[in-house]
Motif scaffolding. Structure first.
Motif, PDB file in Angstrom:
ATOM      1  N   LEU A   1       0.563  -1.559   0.324  1.00  0.00           N
ATOM      2  CA  LEU A   1       0.067  -0.103   0.167  1.00  0.00           C
ATOM      3  C   LEU A   1       0.778   1.193   0.176  1.00  0.00           C
ATOM      4  N   LYS A   2       0.391   1.868  -0.987  1.00  0.00           N
ATOM      5  CA  LYS A   2       1.765   3.931  -1.142  1.00  0.00           C
ATOM      6  C   LYS A   2       0.839   4.305  -0.704  1.00  0.00           C
ATOM      7  N   ASN A   3       2.021   5.254   0.045  1.00  0.00           N
ATOM      8  CA  ASN A   3       2.096   7.343   0.702  1.00  0.00           C
ATOM      9  C   ASN A   3       0.364   6.993   0.963  1.00  0.00           C
ATOM     10  N   LEU A   4       0.093   6.377   1.981  1.00  0.00           N
ATOM     11  CA  LEU A   4      -1.088   6.061   3.266  1.00  0.00           C
ATOM     12  C   LEU A   4      -1.322   7.513   3.989  1.00  0.00           C
ATOM     13  N   GLN A   5      -2.736   6.874   4.123  1.00  0.00           N
ATOM     14  CA  GLN A   5      -2.802   8.395   4.793  1.00  0.00           C
ATOM     15  C   GLN A   5      -3.952   8.301   5.903  1.00  0.00           C
ATOM     16  N   GLU A   6      -4.523   9.466   6.773  1.00  0.00           N
ATOM     17  CA  GLU A   6      -5.318   8.570   7.852  1.00  0.00           C
ATOM     18  C   GLU A   6      -6.303   7.622   7.756  1.00  0.00           C
ATOM     19  N   ALA A   7      -7.181   8.463   6.218  1.00  0.00           N
ATOM     20  CA  ALA A   7      -7.877   7.716   5.818  1.00  0.00           C
ATOM     21  C   ALA A   7      -7.908   5.905   5.844  1.00  0.00           C
TER      22      ALA A   7
ATOM     23  N   GLU B   1      -4.382 -10.500   8.437  1.00  0.00           N
ATOM     24  CA  GLU B   1      -5.472  -9.725   9.102  1.00  0.00           C
ATOM     25  C   GLU B   1      -4.246  -8.877   9.658  1.00  0.00           C
ATOM     26  N   TYR B   2      -4.273  -7.796   9.294  1.00  0.00           N
ATOM     27  CA  TYR B   2      -3.510  -6.312   9.573  1.00  0.00           C
ATOM     28  C   TYR B   2      -4.962  -5.501  10.642  1.00  0.00           C
ATOM     29  N   LYS B   3      -4.217  -4.853  11.806  1.00  0.00           N
ATOM     30  CA  LYS B   3      -4.662  -3.707  11.729  1.00  0.00           C
ATOM     31  C   LYS B   3      -4.434  -2.601  11.495  1.00  0.00           C
ATOM     32  N   VAL B   4      -4.528  -1.772  10.817  1.00  0.00           N
ATOM     33  CA  VAL B   4      -3.566  -0.598  10.770  1.00  0.00           C
ATOM     34  C   VAL B   4      -3.889   0.596  10.829  1.00  0.00           C
ATOM     35  N   THR B   5      -2.927   1.394  11.988  1.00  0.00           N
ATOM     36  CA  THR B   5      -2.982   3.194  12.186  1.00  0.00           C
ATOM     37  C   THR B   5      -2.186   3.570  10.993  1.00  0.00           C
ATOM     38  N   VAL B   6      -3.050   4.774  11.120  1.00  0.00           N
ATOM     39  CA  VAL B   6      -1.794   5.864  10.191  1.00  0.00           C
ATOM     40  C   VAL B   6      -1.583   7.162  10.918  1.00  0.00           C
ATOM     41  N   GLN B   7       0.031   7.518  10.990  1.00  0.00           N
ATOM     42  CA  GLN B   7      -0.571   8.608  12.431  1.00  0.00           C
ATOM     43  C   GLN B   7       0.230   9.615  11.473  1.00  0.00           C
TER      44      GLN B   7
END
Length: 258
Positions: A87-93, A113-119
């Motif tokens: 996944l490229k250039n991740l944002q908070e959304a 399964e991944y729980k992803v949090t972008v900060q």
């Protein structure tokens, strides 16, 4: 008794399910690779990565073909490893749960399964000294405030007999963005720290700049350290000299016996 056994089994099943989820924190703008380490049946129909169980991200076909689905075109890449996705250039959304599922003749099966949090990066932090009370010759009190744009935390530090302690404000405070604001004492400095799981920012003040008593204690400790070093060096030199004298004496005695 059977009721307790059933409840225990349910707890175990829930624990096993939760342990399969990989929690990941990513800084805004960075990339993330999602891997599939589980075995995939040879007769599978397709492997699909989903976002929050509902939105399909990419699809893999048995012939090796793969494609990003609408909404993710241009935002994903395919590493060499089978069924992995970058996944490229991740944002908070983009924060959420990403699940890899295989569709076979027995239905769907979860592979990863991944729980992803972008900060995003935390905002700058500032440490200010609100008041200093050093009227006593052997004690000093400092009241400080550790603050960001929208949050702050205050604390008092008391130094008595060359020992400093914190009084109040020891617990970190959570900011509106989910970051942590913390003020603490470390190696003669008051630290103001603002951090989340991917980024941190800090400011600090040296105690001796505000409390002469503390500076004197450090000087005293430094003097003691220098004195100890001198004593060690002197002892080593003395041992070397004595050893040399004894060696010369033994050699002279050996020659006389010859």
């Amino acid at each position: 008794m059977s009721i307790f056994v059933i409840l225990g089994l349910l707890v175990c099943i829930e624990a096993q399910g939760s342990s399969a989820v990989t929690t990941v924190f990513v800084q805004k703008g960075d990339d993330l690779i999602l891997n599939v380490d589980a075995d995939v049946p040879h007769d599978f129909v397709s492997v699909i990565w989903k976002f929050n169980k509902m939105v399909s991200v990419v699809r893999f076909e048995p012939d090796g073909d793969h494609a990003a689905l609408p909404g993710f075109t241009g935002r994903v890449e395919f590493p060499v490893k089978n069924f992995s996705v970058k996944l490229k250039n991740l944002q908070e959304a983009d924060s959420g749960v990403y699940t890899a599922e295989v569709l076979g003749f027995d239905g769907f099966q979860t592979l990863a399964e991944y729980k992803v949090t972008v900060q995003g990066p935390v905002s700058p932090v500032e440490l200010t000294v609100d008041s200093v009370d050093s009227r006593s010759s052997d004690s000093c009190n400092l009241t400080v405030t550790c603050s960001t744009q929208h949050s702050h935390i205050s604390s008092t530090f008391r130094c008595v007999s060359r020992t400093c302690s914190q009084e109040g404000g020891e617990r970190p405070e959570l900011t509106t963005s989910g970051a942590s604001l913390h003020v603490y004492l470390l190696n003669g400095a008051i630290i103001c720290n603002h951090s989340n799981q991917v980024n941190w920012n800090e400011d600090f003040k040296r105690i001796e700049h505000f409390c002469p008593q503390y500076a004197g204690s450090e000087g005293s400790s430094a003097g003691t350290s220098v004195y100890l070093v001198k004593m060690v060096v002197f002892s080593v030199v003395l041992i070397i000299v004595v050893s040399a004298v004894i060696t010369v004496h033994l050699m002279e005695k050996f020659r006389k016996h010859k």
